[in-house]
Design an enzyme around this catalytic site. Structure first.
Site, PDB file in Angstrom:
ATOM      1  N   SER A   8       0.845  -1.206   0.000  1.00 25.98           N
ATOM      2  CA  SER A   8       0.000   0.000   0.000  1.00 25.98           C
ATOM      3  C   SER A   8       0.871   1.243   0.000  1.00 25.98           C
ATOM      4  CB  SER A   8      -0.862   0.009   1.261  1.00 25.98           C
ATOM      5  OG  SER A   8      -1.519   1.251   1.410  1.00 25.98           O
TER       6      SER A   8
ATOM      7  N   TYR B 230      -1.764  -0.861  10.859  1.00 27.46           N
ATOM      8  CA  TYR B 230      -1.832  -1.278   9.444  1.00 27.46           C
ATOM      9  C   TYR B 230      -0.566  -0.926   8.652  1.00 27.46           C
ATOM     10  CZ  TYR B 230      -3.614  -1.247   4.583  1.00 27.46           C
ATOM     11  OH  TYR B 230      -3.798  -1.455   3.233  1.00 27.46           O
TER      12      TYR B 230
END
Ligand SMILES: NC(=O)c1ccc[n+]([C@@H]2O[C@H](COP(=O)([O-])OP(=O)(O)OC[C@H]3O[C@@H](n4cnc5c(N)ncnc54)[C@H](OP(=O)(O)O)[C@@H]3O)[C@@H](O)[C@H]2O)c1
Length: 253
Positions: free
Chosen positions: A139, A152
């Site tokens: 990401s 995360y």
């Protein structure tokens, strides 16, 4: 892909979001796809949408033995896997009072160790054949520390570093590794975000970009372009400027 091998893909996280959309693209392009995830009904929905050439293999990516056995089973039932896309993941942006060790462990177990388990499952056969393409879903959130991203974002930073570390050792064995760093994509994962998501991208468009990147065997596949350039710029800013910008953004929340 090696021309001598059939086009067989294994996608973890294939029951929804980016994994599902990519699966549909691959099937339309003539691939046979094995999809994995924990919910059999979500995988069956992907198979229904594809209307052929999708086979469901439910599992939990954090279970190493299940991953090893599944890779062997897929190869014996469908043939040699030529493309492995590790898209399974969870992503919660958490406030300080929600940050417990369990939340960190769950993100690491699924996002990072889930990919490690996938690598362990496919690499012996890929190395034997001197062929294969591995795609890891990381990401843009992995580029730098983000407010509320503590559970995360580090899992994605670790995945980016992992792909960089493995690139040349794998290349020497005829294996390609790619890391996909999306920005905000409209999927069930982002549906829970209650903040403005700049340049939010439609999932089919995201899957198209990912598919094109896979065909080109790019090392890094990034989209949407505008957010990618912005975050690439943010990544090289010195701390005083980066933190000043982050503080400004965070004070609006
Ligand atoms: N959407 C975004 O904006 C965005 C941005 C950057 C990166 N990403 C990354 O892209 C990947 C796909 O995300 P998405 O947006 O498509 O989200 P999604 O729709 O929630 O898909 C994630 C999939 O992972 C599966 N999964 C979760 N935990 C699992 C486990 N322990 N074992 C097996 N499967 C598991 C889920 O299925 P089950 O619940 O059935 O297991 C689900 O189908 C993730 O790695 C995510 O971090 C997404």
């Amino acid at each position: 892909m090696q021309t001598s091998l059939a086009r067989i893909a294994w996608i973890t996280g294939g029951g929804s979001g980016i994994g599902q959309a990519l699966c549909l693209k691959l099937v339309r392009a003539g691939w046979t796809v094995a999809v994995s995830g924990r919910r059999p009904e979500a995988l069956q929905e992907t198979a229904r949408l594809a209307a052929g050439n999708v086979y469901t293999y439910p599992l939990d990516v954090s279970d190493l033995e299940a991953m090893r056995q599944m890779a062997t089973r897929i190869e014996s039932e469908l043939g040699p896997i030529t493309l492995a896309v590790f898209s399974a993941g969870i992503g919660h942006f958490l406030k300080l009072d929600q940050l417990r060790a369990e939340a960190f462990a769950e993100h690491m177990q699924t996002n990072y160790l889930g990919v490690i388990n996938g690598l362990d499952a496919v690499l012996p056969a890929f190395r034997q054949r001197h062929a294969g393409h591995i795609v890891i879903l990381a990401s843009l959130a992995g580029y730098r520390g983000l407010p509320q991203g503590a559970a995360y974002a580090p899992t994605k930073a670790a995945l980016i570093n992992l792909a960089e570390s493995l690139r040349f050792p794998l290349e020497r064995e005829g294996i390609t590794i790619s890391v996909c760093n999306p920005g905000f994509i409209d999927t069930p994962m982002t549906a829970e975000n209650h903040f403005a998501m700049p340049f939010l991208m439609n999932v089919d468009k995201a899957a198209e970009r990912l598919y094109r990147g896979i065909l080109k065997r790019k090392f890094e596949i990034v989209f949407p372009r505008r957010l990618a350039w912005l975050t690439k710029f943010m990544r090289i800013l010195p701390y005083p400027i980066y933190f000043a910008l982050m503080k400004k953004f965070y004070s609006h929340k």
